[in-house]
Design a protein around this motif. Structure first.
Motif, PDB file in Angstrom:
ATOM      1  N   GLY A 260     -20.653  -9.189  69.379  1.00 39.35           N
ATOM      2  CA  GLY A 260     -21.833  -8.913  68.573  1.00 39.35           C
ATOM      3  C   GLY A 260     -22.674  -7.568  68.964  1.00 39.35           C
ATOM      4  O   GLY A 260     -23.177  -7.007  68.126  1.00 39.35           O
ATOM      5  N   TYR A 261     -22.682  -7.247  70.251  1.00 42.32           N
ATOM      6  CA  TYR A 261     -23.115  -5.732  70.453  1.00 42.32           C
ATOM      7  C   TYR A 261     -22.360  -4.701  69.840  1.00 42.32           C
ATOM      8  O   TYR A 261     -23.019  -3.794  69.187  1.00 42.32           O
ATOM      9  N   THR A 262     -21.185  -4.961  69.851  1.00 43.63           N
ATOM     10  CA  THR A 262     -20.333  -3.766  69.248  1.00 43.63           C
ATOM     11  C   THR A 262     -20.584  -3.698  67.534  1.00 43.63           C
ATOM     12  O   THR A 262     -20.534  -2.719  67.065  1.00 43.63           O
ATOM     13  N   LYS A 263     -20.782  -4.805  67.080  1.00 46.43           N
ATOM     14  CA  LYS A 263     -21.053  -4.845  65.600  1.00 46.43           C
ATOM     15  C   LYS A 263     -22.447  -4.153  65.187  1.00 46.43           C
ATOM     16  O   LYS A 263     -22.444  -3.725  64.134  1.00 46.43           O
ATOM     17  N   LEU A 264     -23.410  -4.035  66.016  1.00 51.47           N
ATOM     18  CA  LEU A 264     -24.495  -3.307  65.710  1.00 51.47           C
ATOM     19  C   LEU A 264     -24.184  -1.943  65.217  1.00 51.47           C
ATOM     20  O   LEU A 264     -24.981  -1.516  64.382  1.00 51.47           O
ATOM     21  N   GLY A 265     -23.201  -1.215  66.009  1.00 51.36           N
ATOM     22  CA  GLY A 265     -23.083   0.171  65.598  1.00 51.36           C
ATOM     23  C   GLY A 265     -22.106   0.351  64.194  1.00 51.36           C
ATOM     24  O   GLY A 265     -22.108   1.408  63.632  1.00 51.36           O
ATOM     25  N   TRP A 266     -21.534  -0.799  63.464  1.00 45.61           N
ATOM     26  CA  TRP A 266     -20.874  -0.645  62.635  1.00 45.61           C
ATOM     27  C   TRP A 266     -21.338  -0.991  61.018  1.00 45.61           C
ATOM     28  O   TRP A 266     -20.806  -0.845  60.038  1.00 45.61           O
ATOM     29  N   ALA A 267     -22.671  -1.140  61.224  1.00 42.77           N
ATOM     30  CA  ALA A 267     -23.402  -1.516  59.899  1.00 42.77           C
ATOM     31  C   ALA A 267     -23.238  -0.383  58.914  1.00 42.77           C
ATOM     32  O   ALA A 267     -23.794   0.764  59.170  1.00 42.77           O
ATOM     33  N   GLY A 268     -22.827  -0.686  57.758  1.00 39.74           N
ATOM     34  CA  GLY A 268     -22.850   0.343  56.653  1.00 39.74           C
ATOM     35  C   GLY A 268     -21.687   1.482  56.982  1.00 39.74           C
ATOM     36  O   GLY A 268     -21.750   2.607  56.375  1.00 39.74           O
ATOM     37  N   SER A 269     -20.531   1.213  57.862  1.00 44.89           N
ATOM     38  CA  SER A 269     -19.705   2.433  58.253  1.00 44.89           C
ATOM     39  C   SER A 269     -18.463   2.216  58.232  1.00 44.89           C
ATOM     40  O   SER A 269     -18.132   0.753  58.172  1.00 44.89           O
ATOM     41  N   SER A 270     -17.619   3.152  57.823  1.00 38.31           N
ATOM     42  CA  SER A 270     -16.043   2.955  57.762  1.00 38.31           C
ATOM     43  C   SER A 270     -15.282   3.238  58.807  1.00 38.31           C
ATOM     44  O   SER A 270     -16.042   4.289  59.559  1.00 38.31           O
ATOM     45  N   SER A 465     -32.594 -14.493  89.111  1.00 33.87           N
ATOM     46  CA  SER A 465     -31.456 -14.861  88.137  1.00 33.87           C
ATOM     47  C   SER A 465     -30.151 -13.940  87.822  1.00 33.87           C
ATOM     48  O   SER A 465     -30.392 -12.946  88.387  1.00 33.87           O
ATOM     49  N   ARG A 466     -28.904 -14.406  87.417  1.00 35.68           N
ATOM     50  CA  ARG A 466     -27.959 -13.639  87.081  1.00 35.68           C
ATOM     51  C   ARG A 466     -28.263 -12.558  86.319  1.00 35.68           C
ATOM     52  O   ARG A 466     -27.677 -11.546  86.132  1.00 35.68           O
ATOM     53  N   PHE A 467     -29.104 -12.606  85.543  1.00 40.81           N
ATOM     54  CA  PHE A 467     -29.576 -11.721  84.536  1.00 40.81           C
ATOM     55  C   PHE A 467     -30.523 -10.659  84.960  1.00 40.81           C
ATOM     56  O   PHE A 467     -31.824 -11.083  85.017  1.00 40.81           O
ATOM     57  N   ILE A 468     -30.023  -9.419  85.032  1.00 39.88           N
ATOM     58  CA  ILE A 468     -30.840  -8.608  85.976  1.00 39.88           C
ATOM     59  C   ILE A 468     -31.580  -7.646  84.753  1.00 39.88           C
ATOM     60  O   ILE A 468     -32.128  -6.527  85.262  1.00 39.88           O
ATOM     61  N   TYR A 469     -31.177  -8.011  83.712  1.00 40.54           N
ATOM     62  CA  TYR A 469     -32.178  -7.385  82.516  1.00 40.54           C
ATOM     63  C   TYR A 469     -32.005  -8.316  81.273  1.00 40.54           C
ATOM     64  O   TYR A 469     -31.326  -9.217  81.344  1.00 40.54           O
ATOM     65  N   ASP A 470     -32.868  -8.102  80.211  1.00 44.55           N
ATOM     66  CA  ASP A 470     -33.254  -9.249  79.481  1.00 44.55           C
ATOM     67  C   ASP A 470     -32.472  -9.016  78.042  1.00 44.55           C
ATOM     68  O   ASP A 470     -32.753  -9.960  76.918  1.00 44.55           O
ATOM     69  N   VAL A 471     -31.723  -8.157  78.067  1.00 44.65           N
ATOM     70  CA  VAL A 471     -31.018  -8.140  76.677  1.00 44.65           C
ATOM     71  C   VAL A 471     -30.194  -9.330  76.214  1.00 44.65           C
ATOM     72  O   VAL A 471     -30.557  -9.597  74.916  1.00 44.65           O
ATOM     73  N   PRO A 472     -29.471 -10.074  76.656  1.00 48.51           N
ATOM     74  CA  PRO A 472     -29.058 -11.335  76.318  1.00 48.51           C
ATOM     75  C   PRO A 472     -30.075 -12.187  75.682  1.00 48.51           C
ATOM     76  O   PRO A 472     -29.717 -13.174  74.889  1.00 48.51           O
ATOM     77  N   GLN A 473     -31.239 -12.342  76.158  1.00 49.54           N
ATOM     78  CA  GLN A 473     -32.043 -13.409  75.638  1.00 49.54           C
ATOM     79  C   GLN A 473     -33.086 -12.538  74.413  1.00 49.54           C
ATOM     80  O   GLN A 473     -33.750 -13.555  73.971  1.00 49.54           O
ATOM     81  N   ARG A 474     -32.697 -11.564  74.309  1.00 48.14           N
ATOM     82  CA  ARG A 474     -33.341 -10.534  73.226  1.00 48.14           C
ATOM     83  C   ARG A 474     -32.461 -10.558  71.697  1.00 48.14           C
ATOM     84  O   ARG A 474     -33.220 -10.438  70.788  1.00 48.14           O
ATOM     85  N   VAL A 475     -31.213 -10.610  72.025  1.00 49.40           N
ATOM     86  CA  VAL A 475     -30.416 -10.481  70.933  1.00 49.40           C
ATOM     87  C   VAL A 475     -30.259 -11.769  69.934  1.00 49.40           C
ATOM     88  O   VAL A 475     -30.187 -12.758  70.604  1.00 49.40           O
ATOM     89  N   VAL A 509     -29.482  -1.481  70.693  1.00 49.42           N
ATOM     90  CA  VAL A 509     -29.063  -2.728  71.672  1.00 49.42           C
ATOM     91  C   VAL A 509     -29.514  -4.030  71.585  1.00 49.42           C
ATOM     92  O   VAL A 509     -28.371  -4.679  71.623  1.00 49.42           O
ATOM     93  N   THR A 510     -30.500  -4.047  71.197  1.00 45.25           N
ATOM     94  CA  THR A 510     -31.091  -5.473  70.805  1.00 45.25           C
ATOM     95  C   THR A 510     -30.937  -6.018  69.398  1.00 45.25           C
ATOM     96  O   THR A 510     -31.029  -7.113  68.913  1.00 45.25           O
ATOM     97  N   GLY A 511     -30.913  -4.972  68.460  1.00 47.83           N
ATOM     98  CA  GLY A 511     -30.995  -5.137  67.072  1.00 47.83           C
ATOM     99  C   GLY A 511     -32.306  -5.379  66.373  1.00 47.83           C
ATOM    100  O   GLY A 511     -32.425  -5.733  65.080  1.00 47.83           O
ATOM    101  N   ASP A 512     -33.214  -5.180  67.181  1.00 47.79           N
ATOM    102  CA  ASP A 512     -34.788  -5.267  66.572  1.00 47.79           C
ATOM    103  C   ASP A 512     -35.441  -4.185  67.372  1.00 47.79           C
ATOM    104  O   ASP A 512     -35.197  -3.474  68.086  1.00 47.79           O
ATOM    105  N   ASN A 513     -36.667  -4.117  66.775  1.00 43.02           N
ATOM    106  CA  ASN A 513     -38.012  -3.300  67.384  1.00 43.02           C
ATOM    107  C   ASN A 513     -38.843  -4.128  68.334  1.00 43.02           C
ATOM    108  O   ASN A 513     -39.997  -3.441  68.278  1.00 43.02           O
ATOM    109  N   VAL A 514     -38.489  -4.997  68.851  1.00 41.60           N
ATOM    110  CA  VAL A 514     -39.483  -5.818  69.745  1.00 41.60           C
ATOM    111  C   VAL A 514     -39.186  -5.455  71.265  1.00 41.60           C
ATOM    112  O   VAL A 514     -38.166  -5.360  71.500  1.00 41.60           O
TER     113      VAL A 514
END
Length: 551
Positions: A260-270, A465-475, A509-514
């Motif tokens: 899912g993280y990789t797909k963010l960079g492929w939007a509208g690209s070939s 927590s195992r999550f040392i930053y919050d990206v997984p909870q924000r995507v 990284v997160t896919g939004d502006n929050v």
């Protein structure tokens, strides 16, 4: 045929004899080693960026019996965590430790490029010229884009290439092939596409064996050896995770989260457009000197009969790298740090050809070449968004700090002056860490709701927590699963303090502006935990600190 512009002494195969002081190549070599040494010194003065903090936290956890992904989560492959763990084990728990390993790897890569140049161009000093360009370009990537998996993977790639092209006695060839395969397997554990260099080298070895023997069986043998050896590091790592009970966490990270993280960079690209973009960045964006050198290497006549063979092998590996970069779709500067030394190696060939072309002009020719190099170096720098503007000004600040009288706060002052970019500020992380140290016991656990894992490392406090930053909870693609896992962690290990970050917005990284503070409002379970069981204690920069009520 060798170019007539290159004197016979330059065409001859390099020997172990050192150049005489009267030989212009002697002074060229001295200049190149000075560039390598000064570049290495700058790297040793780099502090952590955000990614380096992640690797240090996980590496330190490994030394204390924790497992990546299961106990300390990130979505980089496991090789980089093992490198940071090794650095801490060897040199202590400091920001200098991984930089020492990085510089050792860089210097080793320079010697590797010299060996490759000896094989394909007949002269080690060509590899030294390329090594100087590589070292300078790497240092210009600055603190944020060095110390990354691609950098260490690039060093391993060069060592594997050396094993691939060197001549060995018949009884030792298979050992060299196995060593090359194992190095590419280790590079895979740092960045999977880097392991693809094994395919190029296996084909190269197969062709060489076919030419040597005319036997299809003999040609297939290096392919088998390289392939099996490249699997060895992967199998050993898989067995480690299986034995430690961390396999499911690894599977979730790379099978469920990372796509899912990789797909963010492929939007509208070939695919073609992405590869072309990676190609142009690698050869034109980071060093004008390297670009001019590559053009000269291809445009000027060959100086050795194996020159095209060497360029073909190197460009084959580069193409694999660029394919991997295009697949990621992010094009961060550090994604190219394994490829840039190979580009620099080709540039070294071209720059040496230009050097020999200028020498018949005597002192004027030398001055013309030196002026060209200075102008080309100043035309482009790898990173342009850091304080104090240019790399050269930042280097001056670092050297001034190094030469000044060292007090206990000298490194802190340097970090405050240089090591911040966008929403990241190392000095702010350090001040938050000092607050946490002052208000918690050494055995207390803390939780940072944000993207600043460096706070854990600087405060020397364990994450709750195992999550040392919050990206997984924000995507969007793994939010619910990751949030449930986080709340389970926090119920099991109630943190003594919680830190909430603002202004950490990164849609790539997160896919939004929050930011994290905004995301907290949309995470009812965590928001209620903070509101009902913690009190607001203080604010520092973009951080709000909360202390548990019973503390």
């Amino acid at each position: 045929m060798p170019s007539a512009s290159v004197p016979p002494s330059a065409r001859a195969v390099d020997t172990l004899a050192r150049p005489r002081i009267g030989d212009p190549d002697f002074w060229l070599s001295i200049a190149c080693w000075l560039v390598v040494a000064l570049s290495a010194l700058q790297i040793l003065l780099f502090s952590f960026g955000r990614d380096q903090s992640i690797y240090a936290v996980v590496g330190d956890g490994i030394l204390h019996g924790k497992m990546p992904y299961r106990d300390l989560w990130d979505f980089k492959p496991p090789g980089i965590f093992l490198i940071y763990a090794a650095a801490e084990q060897l040199f202590g728990r400091t920001m200098l430790a991984p930089r020492l390993l990085e510089v050792a790897g860089l210097v080793g890569a320079v010697f590797g490029l010299r060996r490759l140049a000896h094989v394909f161009f007949g002269m080690r000093r060509i590899g030294l010229v390329g090594g100087a360009v590589a070292a300078l370009t790497h240092a210009q990537l600055e603190f944020w884009h060095t110390g990354q998996p691609e950098a260490f993977g690039g060093f391993l790639t060069i060592y594997a290439l050396v094993l691939t092209v060197s001549e060995y006695a018949p009884g030792r060839r298979a050992l060299a092939w196995a060593g090359a395969g194992a190095l590419f397997g280790a590079a895979f554990l740092l960045k999977p596409p880097l392991g693809g260099g094994a395919l190029v080298c296996a084909v190269y070895l197969a062709r060489r064996e076919w030419v040597r023997t005319g036997s299809a069986r003999a040609a297939a043998w290096p392919v088998v050896v390289v392939g099996l050896a490249s699997l060895a590091p992967l199998l050993a790592t898989a067995m480690w995770f299986r034995a430690a009970g961390a396999w499911e966490a690894l599977r979730w990270t790379f099978a469920d989260f990372t796509p899912g993280y990789t797909k963010l960079g492929w939007a509208g690209s070939s695919a073609g457009g992405m590869f072309y973009h990676a190609l142009t960045l690698a050869f034109t964006h980071y060093s004008a000197l390297a670009l001019f050198g590559v053009v000269a290497a291809i445009a000027m006549r060959a100086i050795h009969t194996r020159e095209r063979e060497g360029l073909g092998l190197i460009l084959g590996v580069v193409s694999i790298h660029l394919t991997g970069i295009a697949m990621q779709g992010k094009f961060f500067q550090y994604h190219f740090s394994a490829t840039l030394p190979l580009v620099a190696f080709i540039a070294g060939l071209g720059l040496y050809k230009l050097w020999r072309r200028c020498l018949p002009g005597g002192a004027g020719g030398v001055v013309a070449f030196a002026s060209f190099v200075v102008v080309a170096v100043s035309m482009r720098q790898a990173v342009n968004d850091l304080p104090h503007g240019s790399f050269w000004e930042r280097s001056r600040v670092r050297l001034a700090s190094l030469l000044a009288e060292h007090g206990s706060g000298s490194r802190v002052l340097l970090d405050r002056d240089l090591y911040y970019v966008a929403d990241y500020d190392l000095d702010a992380d350090r001040r938050v860490a000092l607050e946490l140290e002052a208000h918690t016991s050494p055995s207390a656990k803390i939780f940072v709701w944000g993207f600043e894992p460096g706070i854990y490392w600087l405060s020397n406090r364990e994450p709750a927590s195992r999550f040392i930053y919050d990206v997984p909870q924000r995507v969007s693609w793994q939010r619910e699963s990751a949030r449930a896992s986080l709340m389970e962690d926090l119920r099991r290990n109630p943190p003594a303090m919680i830190v909430v970050q603002r202004n950490d917005v990164f849609p790539f990284v997160t896919g939004d502006n929050v930011d994290s503070a905004g995301a907290l409002a949309g995470f009812p379970a965590l928001d209620a935990l903070v509101r009902d069981h913690y009190r607001r204690m203080s604010e520092l920069e973009d951080f709000t600190l909360y202390q548990r009520l019973d503390e």
